[in-house]
Design a protein around this motif. Structure first.
Motif, PDB file in Angstrom:
ATOM      1  N   LYS A 276       0.671  -1.326  -0.056  1.00 49.20           N
ATOM      2  CA  LYS A 276      -0.172  -0.122  -0.168  1.00 49.20           C
ATOM      3  C   LYS A 276       0.932   1.240  -0.009  1.00 49.20           C
ATOM      4  CE  LYS A 276      -4.041  -2.216   2.390  1.00 49.20           C
ATOM      5  NZ  LYS A 276      -3.324  -3.506   2.595  1.00 49.20           N
ATOM      6  N   ASN A 277       1.935   1.134  -0.469  1.00 46.25           N
ATOM      7  CA  ASN A 277       2.967   2.027  -0.332  1.00 46.25           C
ATOM      8  C   ASN A 277       3.879   2.422  -1.726  1.00 46.25           C
ATOM      9  OD1 ASN A 277       4.930   0.195   0.271  1.00 46.25           O
ATOM     10  ND2 ASN A 277       5.684   1.241   1.795  1.00 46.25           N
ATOM     11  N   VAL A 278       3.637   1.720  -2.626  1.00 45.75           N
ATOM     12  CA  VAL A 278       4.442   1.690  -3.861  1.00 45.75           C
ATOM     13  C   VAL A 278       4.271   2.799  -4.576  1.00 45.75           C
ATOM     14  CG1 VAL A 278       4.729   0.197  -6.049  1.00 45.75           C
ATOM     15  CG2 VAL A 278       4.456  -0.950  -3.762  1.00 45.75           C
ATOM     16  N   ILE A 279       5.150   3.681  -4.795  1.00 50.67           N
ATOM     17  CA  ILE A 279       5.248   4.919  -5.799  1.00 50.67           C
ATOM     18  C   ILE A 279       5.870   4.708  -7.021  1.00 50.67           C
ATOM     19  CG2 ILE A 279       4.832   6.434  -3.714  1.00 50.67           C
ATOM     20  CD1 ILE A 279       7.897   6.882  -4.077  1.00 50.67           C
ATOM     21  N   CYS A 280       6.228   3.573  -7.403  1.00 46.12           N
ATOM     22  CA  CYS A 280       6.990   3.684  -8.605  1.00 46.12           C
ATOM     23  C   CYS A 280       7.186   2.123  -9.096  1.00 46.12           C
ATOM     24  CB  CYS A 280       8.259   4.306  -8.481  1.00 46.12           C
ATOM     25  SG  CYS A 280       9.406   4.374 -10.100  1.00 46.12           S
ATOM     26  N   ILE A 281       7.233   1.978 -10.519  1.00 46.08           N
ATOM     27  CA  ILE A 281       7.526   0.827 -10.972  1.00 46.08           C
ATOM     28  C   ILE A 281       8.384   1.181 -12.348  1.00 46.08           C
ATOM     29  CG2 ILE A 281       6.645  -1.174 -12.187  1.00 46.08           C
ATOM     30  CD1 ILE A 281       3.890  -0.976 -10.962  1.00 46.08           C
ATOM     31  N   CYS A 282       9.521   0.445 -12.449  1.00 43.63           N
ATOM     32  CA  CYS A 282      10.445   0.653 -13.492  1.00 43.63           C
ATOM     33  C   CYS A 282      10.468  -0.654 -14.342  1.00 43.63           C
ATOM     34  CB  CYS A 282      11.749   1.064 -12.995  1.00 43.63           C
ATOM     35  SG  CYS A 282      12.049   2.839 -12.451  1.00 43.63           S
ATOM     36  N   GLY A 283      10.364  -0.632 -15.728  1.00 38.69           N
ATOM     37  CA  GLY A 283      10.274  -1.922 -16.443  1.00 38.69           C
ATOM     38  C   GLY A 283      10.942  -1.520 -17.991  1.00 38.69           C
ATOM     39  N   VAL A 284      10.765  -2.537 -18.476  1.00 36.65           N
ATOM     40  CA  VAL A 284      10.737  -2.561 -19.950  1.00 36.65           C
ATOM     41  C   VAL A 284       9.352  -2.433 -20.560  1.00 36.65           C
ATOM     42  CG1 VAL A 284      13.173  -3.629 -20.079  1.00 36.65           C
ATOM     43  CG2 VAL A 284      10.888  -5.116 -20.212  1.00 36.65           C
ATOM     44  N   PRO A 285       9.548  -2.040 -21.766  1.00 42.02           N
ATOM     45  CA  PRO A 285       7.840  -2.121 -22.472  1.00 42.02           C
ATOM     46  C   PRO A 285       6.960  -3.580 -22.244  1.00 42.02           C
ATOM     47  CG  PRO A 285       9.410  -0.899 -23.977  1.00 42.02           C
ATOM     48  CD  PRO A 285      10.400  -1.507 -22.870  1.00 42.02           C
ATOM     49  N   THR A 286       7.777  -4.299 -22.325  1.00 42.47           N
ATOM     50  CA  THR A 286       6.927  -5.625 -22.270  1.00 42.47           C
ATOM     51  C   THR A 286       6.139  -6.004 -21.029  1.00 42.47           C
ATOM     52  OG1 THR A 286       8.996  -6.841 -21.739  1.00 42.47           O
ATOM     53  CG2 THR A 286       8.156  -7.046 -24.005  1.00 42.47           C
ATOM     54  N   ILE A 287       6.899  -5.209 -19.832  1.00 39.89           N
ATOM     55  CA  ILE A 287       6.381  -5.310 -18.608  1.00 39.89           C
ATOM     56  C   ILE A 287       5.058  -4.529 -18.464  1.00 39.89           C
ATOM     57  CG2 ILE A 287       6.581  -4.593 -16.187  1.00 39.89           C
ATOM     58  CD1 ILE A 287       9.488  -5.625 -16.213  1.00 39.89           C
ATOM     59  N   PHE A 288       5.132  -3.404 -19.045  1.00 38.76           N
ATOM     60  CA  PHE A 288       3.877  -2.483 -18.931  1.00 38.76           C
ATOM     61  C   PHE A 288       2.701  -2.886 -19.805  1.00 38.76           C
ATOM     62  CE2 PHE A 288       7.563   0.209 -17.420  1.00 38.76           C
ATOM     63  CZ  PHE A 288       6.841   0.628 -16.234  1.00 38.76           C
ATOM     64  N   LYS A 289       3.013  -3.559 -20.987  1.00 34.25           N
ATOM     65  CA  LYS A 289       2.098  -4.267 -21.919  1.00 34.25           C
ATOM     66  C   LYS A 289       1.473  -5.425 -21.165  1.00 34.25           C
ATOM     67  CE  LYS A 289       1.721  -6.229 -26.397  1.00 34.25           C
ATOM     68  NZ  LYS A 289       2.534  -6.991 -27.676  1.00 34.25           N
ATOM     69  N   ALA A 290       2.304  -6.122 -20.525  1.00 31.76           N
ATOM     70  CA  ALA A 290       1.624  -7.435 -19.688  1.00 31.76           C
ATOM     71  C   ALA A 290       0.629  -6.645 -18.659  1.00 31.76           C
ATOM     72  CB  ALA A 290       2.839  -8.202 -19.278  1.00 31.76           C
ATOM     73  N   LEU A 291       1.059  -5.779 -17.859  1.00 36.78           N
ATOM     74  CA  LEU A 291       0.425  -5.477 -16.769  1.00 36.78           C
ATOM     75  C   LEU A 291      -1.191  -4.659 -17.313  1.00 36.78           C
ATOM     76  CD1 LEU A 291       3.084  -3.326 -14.788  1.00 36.78           C
ATOM     77  CD2 LEU A 291       1.587  -5.430 -13.946  1.00 36.78           C
ATOM     78  N   LEU A 292      -0.927  -4.201 -18.600  1.00 37.82           N
ATOM     79  CA  LEU A 292      -2.291  -3.685 -19.223  1.00 37.82           C
ATOM     80  C   LEU A 292      -3.171  -4.723 -19.447  1.00 37.82           C
ATOM     81  CD1 LEU A 292      -0.771  -0.562 -21.467  1.00 37.82           C
ATOM     82  CD2 LEU A 292      -2.198  -0.437 -19.539  1.00 37.82           C
ATOM     83  N   ASN A 293      -2.745  -5.679 -19.772  1.00 39.97           N
ATOM     84  CA  ASN A 293      -3.531  -7.035 -20.267  1.00 39.97           C
ATOM     85  C   ASN A 293      -3.948  -7.578 -18.978  1.00 39.97           C
ATOM     86  OD1 ASN A 293      -3.212  -6.674 -23.050  1.00 39.97           O
ATOM     87  ND2 ASN A 293      -1.422  -7.682 -23.222  1.00 39.97           N
ATOM     88  N   ASP A 294      -3.709  -7.273 -17.936  1.00 40.77           N
ATOM     89  CA  ASP A 294      -4.268  -7.962 -16.668  1.00 40.77           C
ATOM     90  C   ASP A 294      -5.214  -6.888 -15.967  1.00 40.77           C
ATOM     91  OD1 ASP A 294      -4.401  -9.105 -14.291  1.00 40.77           O
ATOM     92  OD2 ASP A 294      -2.555  -9.928 -14.335  1.00 40.77           O
ATOM     93  N   VAL A 295      -6.461  -7.367 -16.083  1.00 38.98           N
ATOM     94  CA  VAL A 295      -7.680  -6.606 -15.509  1.00 38.98           C
ATOM     95  C   VAL A 295      -7.351  -6.301 -13.918  1.00 38.98           C
ATOM     96  CG1 VAL A 295      -9.140  -8.589 -15.015  1.00 38.98           C
ATOM     97  CG2 VAL A 295      -9.969  -6.140 -15.543  1.00 38.98           C
ATOM     98  N   SER A 296      -6.601  -7.129 -13.351  1.00 40.67           N
ATOM     99  CA  SER A 296      -6.550  -7.075 -11.769  1.00 40.67           C
ATOM    100  C   SER A 296      -5.400  -5.936 -11.430  1.00 40.67           C
ATOM    101  CB  SER A 296      -5.951  -8.502 -11.109  1.00 40.67           C
ATOM    102  OG  SER A 296      -4.811  -8.736 -11.623  1.00 40.67           O
ATOM    103  N   PHE A 297      -4.619  -5.743 -12.446  1.00 43.28           N
ATOM    104  CA  PHE A 297      -3.682  -4.474 -12.409  1.00 43.28           C
ATOM    105  C   PHE A 297      -4.625  -3.096 -12.518  1.00 43.28           C
ATOM    106  CE2 PHE A 297      -1.044  -1.134 -14.349  1.00 43.28           C
ATOM    107  CZ  PHE A 297      -0.172  -0.974 -13.040  1.00 43.28           C
ATOM    108  N   THR A 298      -5.278  -3.138 -13.917  1.00 41.36           N
ATOM    109  CA  THR A 298      -5.820  -1.902 -14.380  1.00 41.36           C
ATOM    110  C   THR A 298      -7.073  -1.474 -13.462  1.00 41.36           C
ATOM    111  OG1 THR A 298      -7.276  -3.230 -16.027  1.00 41.36           O
ATOM    112  CG2 THR A 298      -5.240  -2.501 -16.702  1.00 41.36           C
ATOM    113  N   SER A 299      -7.475  -2.709 -12.881  1.00 46.28           N
ATOM    114  CA  SER A 299      -8.568  -2.139 -11.948  1.00 46.28           C
ATOM    115  C   SER A 299      -8.396  -1.956 -10.548  1.00 46.28           C
ATOM    116  CB  SER A 299      -9.953  -3.260 -11.831  1.00 46.28           C
ATOM    117  OG  SER A 299      -9.222  -4.609 -11.390  1.00 46.28           O
ATOM    118  N   SER A 300      -7.197  -2.161 -10.169  1.00 50.38           N
ATOM    119  CA  SER A 300      -6.640  -2.211  -8.726  1.00 50.38           C
ATOM    120  C   SER A 300      -6.779  -0.479  -8.156  1.00 50.38           C
ATOM    121  CB  SER A 300      -5.232  -2.604  -8.745  1.00 50.38           C
ATOM    122  OG  SER A 300      -4.663  -2.019  -7.492  1.00 50.38           O
ATOM    123  N   LYS A 301      -7.360  -0.648  -6.909  1.00 50.23           N
ATOM    124  CA  LYS A 301      -7.516   0.864  -6.250  1.00 50.23           C
ATOM    125  C   LYS A 301      -6.048   1.427  -5.887  1.00 50.23           C
ATOM    126  CE  LYS A 301      -7.954  -1.242  -1.556  1.00 50.23           C
ATOM    127  NZ  LYS A 301      -9.252  -1.276  -0.356  1.00 50.23           N
TER     128      LYS A 301
END
Length: 540
Positions: A276-301
């Motif tokens: 509950k305190n994560v302020i930053c994620i660094c990654g390569v483009p494939t990481i962010f593409k994968a996150l966008l394809n996971d509804v549990s991430f895009t819908s996370s509060k």
């Protein structure tokens, strides 16, 4: 004291003195405070110095995933003046032995799971090996479960009596700090040179601390805001982006690192929900593409907690950026996905888009203390909007290529390091990337060298010529394809040979047998023509 005036170890100690009781490392359900981590660093430094007689200037190979022991060894080695030779933990045996021998290493810390996969070969490893476990820093119950599940592996390794385990080492002796000069080699990383040939790159404490000192500028946050917060570290430690920006930089700026040894969208979502305190994620483009394809991430509060996300290691598709930003806006998050630019010769990022300063499709604005020029073929400076080779001058520039003064000299134009990448600057000083001049393929952000793949393939009986080019891939963005001239037309033979000697990202996804390859007037394979031929087939 300014970070740039400290060694790596001293920079961490400085942060520890400010926030001793804050959490430095989150590792699954384990939390290690800044002070406890310092205790483990100091104890490890003593083990290295007193049990293994590691002295100032000695090189030690560290080849581990994102586990606490990676960070502990990184700072412990720096404390006693030794040099960390950071190597991909999934390098095959032959490559690992080569990295060890070429740098004249005194010992190696290797990942037990990887050694077990080639245990028979490692019995003949020429050097001292200590094995590190993914389980030793876990909380008691998880640790017991890990050892139970891996009992067969551990039993077989112990039976060899060849290796010691890191978690079994101890000493009551105290280590003596022997600081490396701020402009002497502290760390060796491995990547493409500016010509696309694999090189070992020597970096100083000053290189790391120059970048770490600019975290507040990059994040657009006051340093006091970092305390009690964390950054997700999923990028590997053998890469400058991962080692500096997701490990050293946050720790020396008083915020925690959430270590994830193996990427999965589930692990990112679970970590964000737990901390509950994560302020930053660094990654390569494939990481962010994968996150966008996971509804549990895009819908996370918990998207609302994020302040900044950064993409590097390969070109970011602007559709990914737009979709990521839209997902954040829907959750009322101020976070945006920004792209930056860097290379291992500069350690990490040297230009980046930020909340305060950004332009669409740009790869960033130079950080404080960074100068960028665009050079033509004669290495003369070009005006804005003219495409040429990107050249960088800053305090994080590498010291040199390991044991290669000629390649080092060829890389520099005065104080400016030429990158092997083509781009341009606009009238406001923002940098734009066009293409790679060097022959390197980025597979999931990992640098893959066609020359290394070609060397393996050419060594096979019956192969008279070969050429490796880049092809698109849905999962990894790019992949390697091998064109091979050979009497034996078995693609599995080619891929098995590559699997034995190269990292998994370098195994050709496709193998095509041809009767001949186009040649240059110097009787060398014309890579450019082969790539053009491949692009034409795919309508690229």
């Amino acid at each position: 004291m300014n970070l740039e005036e400290l060694t790596l170890y001293q920079a961490y100690v400085s942060a520890c003195q400010k926030v001793p009781n804050e959490t430095a490392i989150y590792y699954f359900d384990a939390e290690i405070s800044f002070s406890k981590l310092l205790d483990r660093i100091d104890e490890t430094a003593s083990i290295l110095q007193n049990l293994y007689r590691i002295e100032k200037g000695d090189v030690v190979l560290v080849s581990l995933p994102n586990i606490p022991e990676t960070i502990i060894l990184f700072y412990a080695l720096n404390k006693i003046g030794a040099i960390s030779n950071m190597v991909h933990p999934y390098s095959p045996f032959e490559a690992m032995q080569r990295y060890y021998d070429e740098a004249h290493c005194k010992m190696a810390f290797l990942f037990e799971n990887r050694v077990y996969k080639e245990l028979k070969s490692y019995l003949d490893f020429n050097g001292t090996v200590v094995l590190c476990s993914a389980g030793s820093s876990l909380p008691l119950r998880k640790r017991e479960s890990y050892y139970f599940l891996n009992r067969k592996m551990i039993k077989e390794i112990k039976k060899t009596r060849k290796f010691q385990f890191f978690h079994n080492l101890s000493t009551k002796l105290i280590s003596v700090e022997k600081p490396i000069g701020l402009e002497e080699t502290s760390v060796i990383l491995h990547s493409a040179s500016t010509t696309g040939i694999a090189k070992s790159i020597c970096l100083s404490s000053k290189s790391f601390n120059f970048t770490a000192d600019r975290v507040s500028e990059i994040m657009c946050m006051d340093p006091s805001e970092f305390i009690g917060k964390s950054l997700i570290s999923v990028l590997p430690s053998f890469h400058g982006f991962g080692l500096c920006m997701t490990m050293h930089a946050p720790l020396t700026n008083c915020f925690g690192v959430a270590l994830i040894p193996k990427f999965s969208t589930k692990s990112i979502v679970k970590t964000m929900a737990k901390l509950k305190n994560v302020i930053c994620i660094c990654g390569v483009p494939t990481i962010f593409k994968a996150l966008l394809n996971d509804v549990s991430f895009t819908s996370s509060k918990h998207l609302k907690t994020l302040r900044n996300c950064y993409s590097g290691g390969d070109s970011l598709n602007m559709i990914i950026k737009e979709n990521f930003d839209t997902a954040c806006i829907r959750k009322n998050s101020r976070c945006r996905l920004y792209e930056g630019y860097g290379l291992t010769e500069l350690l990490s990022v040297c230009a980046v888009n930020t909340h305060r300063r950004h332009k669409f499709a740009s790869i960033g604005y130079p950080l404080r203390g960074v100068e960028i020029k665009i050079l033509d073929e004669d290495r003369k400076e070009l005006p804005p909007y003219q495409v040429g080779e990107i050249a960088i001058k800053c305090e994080s520039n590498m010291l040199h290529y390991f044991n290669d003064p000629e390649a080092t000299k060829a890389t520099y134009v005065g104080d400016f390091l030429t990158t092997g990448d083509l781009g341009y600057l606009d009238e406001d000083g923002f940098l734009y990337f066009k293409s790679r001049k060097k022959n390197v393929i980025k597979v999931s952000g990992v640098a893959v060298f066609p020359s290394e793949i070609e060397k393996v393939i050419s060594s096979l009986k019956g192969v008279t010529n070969c050429c490796v080019v880049q092809i698109p891939d849905e999962k990894t963005v790019n992949a390697a394809k091998a064109y091979v001239v050979s009497k034996n037309k078995d693609p599995e033979r080619i891929q098995l040979a590559c699997k034995k000697k190269l990292i998994s990202w370098a195994i050709p996804k496709e193998v095509e047998f041809v009767s001949s390859l186009p040649m240059t007037k110097y009787n060398k394979v014309d890579h450019k023509k082969v790539q053009e031929m491949e692009n034409k087939k795919r309508n690229i």
